[in-house]
Design an enzyme around this catalytic site. Structure first.
Site, PDB file in Angstrom:
ATOM      1  N   PHE A  71      25.146  20.074  76.329  1.00 32.01           N
ATOM      2  CA  PHE A  71      24.780  19.355  77.550  1.00 32.01           C
ATOM      3  C   PHE A  71      24.367  20.283  78.689  1.00 32.01           C
ATOM      4  O   PHE A  71      24.169  19.828  79.804  1.00 32.01           O
ATOM      5  CB  PHE A  71      25.943  18.475  78.019  1.00 32.01           C
ATOM      6  CG  PHE A  71      26.385  17.484  76.980  1.00 32.01           C
ATOM      7  CD1 PHE A  71      25.547  16.445  76.577  1.00 32.01           C
ATOM      8  CD2 PHE A  71      27.625  17.603  76.377  1.00 32.01           C
ATOM      9  CE1 PHE A  71      25.950  15.547  75.617  1.00 32.01           C
ATOM     10  CE2 PHE A  71      28.028  16.696  75.405  1.00 32.01           C
ATOM     11  CZ  PHE A  71      27.189  15.661  75.015  1.00 32.01           C
ATOM     12  N   HIS A  82      20.505  47.848  92.403  1.00 38.32           N
ATOM     13  CA  HIS A  82      19.431  48.112  93.369  1.00 38.32           C
ATOM     14  C   HIS A  82      18.094  47.675  92.779  1.00 38.32           C
ATOM     15  O   HIS A  82      17.181  48.474  92.566  1.00 38.32           O
ATOM     16  CB  HIS A  82      19.423  49.595  93.743  1.00 38.32           C
ATOM     17  CG  HIS A  82      20.723  50.052  94.332  1.00 38.32           C
ATOM     18  ND1 HIS A  82      20.961  50.096  95.688  1.00 38.32           N
ATOM     19  CD2 HIS A  82      21.885  50.444  93.745  1.00 38.32           C
ATOM     20  CE1 HIS A  82      22.194  50.504  95.912  1.00 38.32           C
ATOM     21  NE2 HIS A  82      22.781  50.726  94.742  1.00 38.32           N
ATOM     22  N   HIS A  86      17.153  43.981  97.857  1.00 36.69           N
ATOM     23  CA  HIS A  86      18.576  44.288  97.725  1.00 36.69           C
ATOM     24  C   HIS A  86      19.079  45.052  98.936  1.00 36.69           C
ATOM     25  O   HIS A  86      18.293  45.569  99.745  1.00 36.69           O
ATOM     26  CB  HIS A  86      18.853  45.085  96.450  1.00 36.69           C
ATOM     27  CG  HIS A  86      18.266  46.472  96.445  1.00 36.69           C
ATOM     28  ND1 HIS A  86      16.997  46.747  95.992  1.00 36.69           N
ATOM     29  CD2 HIS A  86      18.786  47.679  96.835  1.00 36.69           C
ATOM     30  CE1 HIS A  86      16.749  48.042  96.100  1.00 36.69           C
ATOM     31  NE2 HIS A  86      17.825  48.632  96.616  1.00 36.69           N
ATOM     32  N   ASP A  88      21.476  48.216 100.319  1.00 34.68           N
ATOM     33  CA  ASP A  88      22.162  49.469 100.018  1.00 34.68           C
ATOM     34  C   ASP A  88      23.411  49.534 100.888  1.00 34.68           C
ATOM     35  O   ASP A  88      23.316  49.498 102.127  1.00 34.68           O
ATOM     36  CB  ASP A  88      21.279  50.676 100.361  1.00 34.68           C
ATOM     37  CG  ASP A  88      20.110  50.840  99.408  1.00 34.68           C
ATOM     38  OD1 ASP A  88      20.116  50.213  98.338  1.00 34.68           O
ATOM     39  OD2 ASP A  88      19.187  51.609  99.746  1.00 34.68           O
ATOM     40  N   HIS A  92      26.599  53.847  98.402  1.00 40.29           N
ATOM     41  CA  HIS A  92      25.494  54.187  97.507  1.00 40.29           C
ATOM     42  C   HIS A  92      25.160  55.676  97.575  1.00 40.29           C
ATOM     43  O   HIS A  92      24.675  56.239  96.593  1.00 40.29           O
ATOM     44  CB  HIS A  92      24.279  53.341  97.887  1.00 40.29           C
ATOM     45  CG  HIS A  92      23.012  53.658  97.169  1.00 40.29           C
ATOM     46  ND1 HIS A  92      22.961  53.862  95.813  1.00 40.29           N
ATOM     47  CD2 HIS A  92      21.729  53.802  97.621  1.00 40.29           C
ATOM     48  CE1 HIS A  92      21.703  54.107  95.457  1.00 40.29           C
ATOM     49  NE2 HIS A  92      20.951  54.090  96.533  1.00 40.29           N
ATOM     50  N   HIS A 219      18.530  57.411 103.357  1.00 44.78           N
ATOM     51  CA  HIS A 219      19.786  57.263 102.634  1.00 44.78           C
ATOM     52  C   HIS A 219      20.837  58.216 103.201  1.00 44.78           C
ATOM     53  O   HIS A 219      21.983  57.823 103.470  1.00 44.78           O
ATOM     54  CB  HIS A 219      19.596  57.560 101.145  1.00 44.78           C
ATOM     55  CG  HIS A 219      18.877  56.512 100.371  1.00 44.78           C
ATOM     56  ND1 HIS A 219      17.503  56.420 100.337  1.00 44.78           N
ATOM     57  CD2 HIS A 219      19.341  55.516  99.582  1.00 44.78           C
ATOM     58  CE1 HIS A 219      17.155  55.409  99.560  1.00 44.78           C
ATOM     59  NE2 HIS A 219      18.251  54.844  99.079  1.00 44.78           N
TER      60      HIS A 219
END
Length: 271
Positions: A71, A82, A86, A88, A92, A219
């Site tokens: 069903f 990533h 998305h 970070d 990370h 980063h």
């Protein structure tokens, strides 16, 4: 919308929330989806050897209205953290390794004002264009300060290539060529009061950021300063320079360094 429907919305909340719900109901506030659709075809970051890459997104069917599940249909998700649009989290990057994972990001940091820095012309002229401190200062002189506790969205027009892996990554024998931010500017942004930095490209750093010092400076500096990154944004062109409210909804993955996220913007009705 009829007055009866509007009253129903108002009855469901009080104070400022009622005002927001009414504005959404009557179209005075619109919702813009900044999220790229997620599938096995979604372009993803490709690191050169010897570095390892995440797996692409895929679905595995477990049942489909058949004997294993007569069903219902349900599927397993296979994906890296990533992938696609998305977030970070600080964890990370090595500079943020002792800071928040994606499950621990304070909720107020995921909702806030957003401004748009438009450098589409510069990126069209030079795919390796880097945002510098003087660019941001000139923008502030014209549009006002960066938002405390808010988001800076870096518009380069790169979302036009989001469904074409080759153009999106723009790679040749010299590496990837996508716009980004200089090391000096990344450090400067990390010292401001913003919550995070969003881009239309596959990563928050330039395609050639491995050649900068330090490598991948957005980063390095922003995640190291407990700020957050958003990638692969769409429809940033539909946002005003100022006046949007950003809502970022990642999965609260315990120990996660990032997560695919639905990113929405609330904006005043466009004429």
């Amino acid at each position: 919308m009829t007055s009866e429907a509007t009253n129903t919305v108002t009855d469901q909340a009080t104070g400022p929330l009622a005002g927001l719900l009414n504005a959404l109901a009557d179209g005075a506030v619109e919702i813009v989806d900044l999220t790229n659709r997620l599938s096995s075809e979604t372009p993803t970051l490709r690191l050169p050897e010897p570095f390892a890459n995440l797996i692409d997104f895929s679905l595995e069917t477990v049942s489909e209205y058949d004997e294993p599940g007569p069903f219902w249909k349900h599927q397993n998700i296979h994906t890296g953290e990533h992938i696609g649009t998305h977030i970070d989290a600080p964890a990370h990057w090595v500079t943020g390794r002792h800071s928040h994972d994606v499950a621990d990001i304070p909720l107020p940091r995921l909702i806030g004002p957003a401004v748009v820095l438009d450098f589409t012309a510069e990126a069209a002229a030079d795919p390796d264009f880097l945002l510098e401190v003087e660019h941001v200062r000139a923008w502030e002189k014209q549009h006002g300060p960066l938002p405390e506790g808010g988001w800076v969205l870096y518009r380069t027009g790169w979302d036009a290539f989001a469904q074409d892996r080759e153009k999106f990554l723009n790679t040749d024998e010299d590496g990837s060529h996508t716009p980004g931010v200089s090391s000096e500017c990344a450090q400067w942004l990390s010292e401001t009061g913003i919550a995070g930095f969003g881009v239309e490209t596959v990563g928050i750093d330039a395609g050639n950021a491995g050649a900068l010092d330090p490598i991948f400076p957005v980063h390095y500096y922003l995640l190291g300063a407990d700020k957050y990154g958003l990638t692969s944004l769409q429809n940033v062109s539909q946002l005003p320079t100022r006046g949007a409210m950003l809502i970022v909804a990642p999965l609260p993955i315990v120990g996660g360094t990032g997560s695919p996220a639905r990113v929405l913007a609330l904006v005043p009705r466009r004429s």
